[in-house]
Design an enzyme around this catalytic site. Structure first.
Site, PDB file in Angstrom:
ATOM      1  N   ASP A  38       0.862  -1.184   0.000  1.00  0.00           N
ATOM      2  CA  ASP A  38       0.000   0.000   0.000  1.00  0.00           C
ATOM      3  C   ASP A  38       0.898   1.234   0.000  1.00  0.00           C
ATOM      4  O   ASP A  38       1.521   1.557   1.019  1.00  0.00           O
ATOM      5  CB  ASP A  38      -0.903  -0.017   1.232  1.00  0.00           C
ATOM      6  CG  ASP A  38      -1.783   1.212   1.328  1.00  0.00           C
ATOM      7  OD1 ASP A  38      -2.499   1.343   2.338  1.00  0.00           O
ATOM      8  OD2 ASP A  38      -1.762   2.051   0.392  1.00  0.00           O
ATOM      9  N   THR A 103       1.578  13.243 -16.657  1.00  0.00           N
ATOM     10  CA  THR A 103       0.473  13.385 -17.597  1.00  0.00           C
ATOM     11  C   THR A 103       0.408  14.773 -18.234  1.00  0.00           C
ATOM     12  O   THR A 103       0.899  15.759 -17.662  1.00  0.00           O
ATOM     13  CB  THR A 103      -0.857  13.115 -16.858  1.00  0.00           C
ATOM     14  OG1 THR A 103      -1.961  13.404 -17.715  1.00  0.00           O
ATOM     15  CG2 THR A 103      -0.981  13.997 -15.621  1.00  0.00           C
ATOM     16  N   TYR A 127      -7.145  15.617 -10.431  1.00  0.00           N
ATOM     17  CA  TYR A 127      -6.169  14.625 -10.879  1.00  0.00           C
ATOM     18  C   TYR A 127      -4.919  15.305 -11.402  1.00  0.00           C
ATOM     19  O   TYR A 127      -3.785  14.958 -11.010  1.00  0.00           O
ATOM     20  CB  TYR A 127      -6.789  13.738 -11.958  1.00  0.00           C
ATOM     21  CG  TYR A 127      -5.787  12.914 -12.724  1.00  0.00           C
ATOM     22  CD1 TYR A 127      -5.421  13.248 -14.025  1.00  0.00           C
ATOM     23  CD2 TYR A 127      -5.193  11.798 -12.155  1.00  0.00           C
ATOM     24  CE1 TYR A 127      -4.494  12.500 -14.733  1.00  0.00           C
ATOM     25  CE2 TYR A 127      -4.265  11.038 -12.850  1.00  0.00           C
ATOM     26  CZ  TYR A 127      -3.919  11.399 -14.135  1.00  0.00           C
ATOM     27  OH  TYR A 127      -2.995  10.667 -14.824  1.00  0.00           O
TER      28      TYR A 127
END
Length: 609
Positions: A38, A103, A127
């Site tokens: 995690d 991105t 995001y």
């Protein structure tokens, strides 16, 4: 080099792991995903990284639900920012290089020309903001790479082309945004570049997209054109009219000047990448494409073409495997007993050689070029009464050995034997005294004998070898009376299917996944291993066939328990995930789509059943 890849099971992670393993067999690729670690737990991350001691960390994992993030910004920030920070601190602790995938959403899209790597960032979405914030932390680490992608698609996951093709199955009109521009980007192509980057010391920020630009609207039209989809109207709309929760940049064009300056190669055009992706997807999910009688010619030189042999090429799996190899640009020598069934695959890279086992010496004598792989599918009886004929079954096993010897004589690189999970049932009886074997164990015994004969010969004669144990198969082109066909045709005819009680674990696999598994073995299978070829999701027999009923005819009666349960596949003696770990293969076809496509094919051929 020891390389940790987060998000290793995603579409980019799978392609990247495969690329590094292929190009650098000396490297140790350590893929980790959510179940392994995690990344939002800093202590857990530090422990895992210190235990693994990587030389490089390639951080692909991220919260990517762009619209959902608008309503759940805390989760998005926790994963994308805090998770990245935890990995970055661990990288510092072990002195590892750190590559971060980012991105185009870091930019606001207002610039009129392509964005350079050092242009001012101004993300429009939650995001995009979290990815930008994470970039800022990564950039402070001396040994970092930041690689920005856009509009990614790959064969190992969900993406825009796949979504459009699925929508085309149920919609006559599709609304698509036409005022956002960017570059569709192949995860396969990007993986080649990322492999080069991580094996260099050329730290910094890069833009990595396929060449050329388009809008989502024109992208969709090209998807449908290359796929042969007609009868669907693509309607251009504005992003505002489309009404997505998160704002996207109107201009997502990314300059590749940084790649040029560092001496890295640019990626091919997005159109070329899309065509290759669709060709691969066609073999995985053929139901998404209109039926075609032609095989696209690949853009490769004759010298680069691999040549393979397929025995039993006119059979259910052999025919599909021939189609797969032709689509991949291979030349195929197809050993058949019926050449008429191969007419739909006719092209100049397909050589039909007619004959059966007694003719194989002659057929092999007609081959005068290097053979990369021989796929041995030929077998006289694989269902019904043929299971009882022990003489034929044992003769099939002997002929498998003869076929391998012929492969050795012509210098074939690799031999792959198609076998069955029935061998697992046979093995079960090696460990039990109170046995009640059924007739299929004659078949399982012969297949097990063939495996051991061929494996021994291969080891002694120094030819690469793999064996694939195929689970219960279904798909278009299967004229057998195997259980899936009998079950589906009963539903089609309105007859109540009669089955065993079905409490034992079972597996069922679509033909497209089968051929992809054997292709993966040919390309990356570890020598001398026997692999399980299944969906890799075990359910009870009853669960599988209830699900098929619910897909085709919800509520229809099934007479479970009409026949006694006499088959018990023992999965304790096989690792069902090993093929995936060794080659990156995954059974990726949509179960419902495959069942519907098979049922449609059965309806057209119902007189045969």
């Amino acid at each position: 080099m020891r390389i940790v890849i987060t998000g290793a099971k995603g579409q980019l992670g799978t392609d990247l792991s495969n690329e590094i393993k292929s190009k650098h067999p000396e490297d140790v690729v350590l893929g980790i995903d959510r179940e392994d670690c995690d990344i939002t737990n800093g202590e857990a991350v530090m422990k895992v990284i210190k235990d693994l001691k990587p030389d490089a960390i390639m951080h692909l994992a991220a919260y990517t639900a762009v619209d959902k993030a608008e309503a759940d910004p805390l989760t998005c920030e926790t994963i994308n920012v805090e998770g990245t920070n935890h990995l970055l601190e661990a990288a510092k602790a072990v002195g590892a290089k750190f590559l971060y995938i980012s991105t185009d959403y870091c930019f606001d899209g207002e610039k009129k020309t392509p964005y350079e790597v050092d242009d001012i960032k101004n993300p429009l979405s939650i995001y995009g903001q979290t990815k930008s914030d994470a970039e800022d932390y990564v950039a402070m680490y001396p040994h970092h790479f930041i690689v920005r992608l856009s509009w990614a698609f790959g064969i190992h996951g969900k993406n825009f082309p796949l979504t459009m093709l699925r929508l085309a199955q149920t919609h006559k009109e599709i609304r698509v945004v036409n005022d956002e521009i960017g570059s569709p980007t192949s995860t396969f192509d990007v993986s080649i570049l990322l492999d080069e980057i991580i094996h260099s010391d050329k730290y910094g920020t890069y833009h990595a997209t396929n060449e050329g630009y388009t809008t989502w609207f024109n992208y969709t039209k090209e998807i449908f054109r290359l796929a042969g989809i007609t009868g669907v109207t693509v309607i251009p709309v504005t992003a505002k009219d489309y009404g997505a929760a998160a704002k996207r940049p109107e201009n997502s064009r990314l300059s590749k000047a940084s790649l040029d300056q560092a001496g890295f190669h640019r990626l091919p055009s997005w159109q070329d990448a899309l065509k290759r992706y669709l060709d691969a997807l066609r073999t995985v999910e053929p139901s998404l494409f209109p039926a075609s009688k032609t095989i696209p010619e690949p853009a490769v030189s004759p010298a680069a073409i691999k040549a393979d042999i397929i025995t039993g090429a006119n059979g259910f799996i052999g025919h599909a495997m021939t189609k797969k190899l032709l689509a991949e640009g291979h030349k195929v020598y197809a050993f058949v007993t019926d050449d008429a069934s191969m007419k739909d695959l006719a092209c100049d890279r397909l050589v039909i050689l007619k004959g059966f086992f007694a003719d194989y010496d002659r057929l092999f004598s007609e081959i005068h070029e290097p053979i990369d792989c021989l796929f041995h599918f030929a077998w006289k009886g694989v269902w019904g009464e043929a299971f009882k004929n022990y003489r034929d079954q044992l003769e099939d096993a002997a002929f498998a050995g003869d076929t391998l010897r012929n492969a050795i004589k012509i210098g074939c690189r690799k031999f792959i034997l198609a076998s069955s999970i029935n061998t697992l049932e046979t093995k079960k009886y090696f460990f039990e005294q109170d046995i009640k074997p059924r007739y299929t164990n004659i078949y399982g015994t012969a297949k097990l004998a063939a495996e051991m004969i061929c494996k021994t010969l291969a080891y002694q004669e120094h030819i690469e070898f793999n064996c694939g144990l195929i689970a219960m198969a279904y798909g278009e082109g299967n004229f057998s009376k195997m259980v899936p066909n009998v079950f589906m045709t009963s539903l089609i005819k309105g007859v109540t299917p009669k089955l065993i009680e079905g409490k034992d674990l079972y597996d069922i696999i679509y033909i497209g996944d089968i051929v992809n598994a054997f292709y993966a073995m040919a390309e990356k299978g570890v020598n001398m291993k026997t692999y399980y070829v299944g969906h890799q999701e075990l359910k009870t027999f009853k669960e599988w066939f209830s699900e098929i009923r619910d897909i085709l005819k919800p509520g229809a009666d099934i007479a479970f328990g009409a026949y006694p349960t006499d088959n018990h596949i023992d999965y304790e003696h096989i690792d069902i995930k090993e093929l995936s770990r060794d080659t990156g293969y995954a059974a990726s076809s949509d179960f419902a789509a495959g069942i519907k496509s098979t049922a449609d094919w059965l309806k057209k051929n119902i007189e045969r059943f």
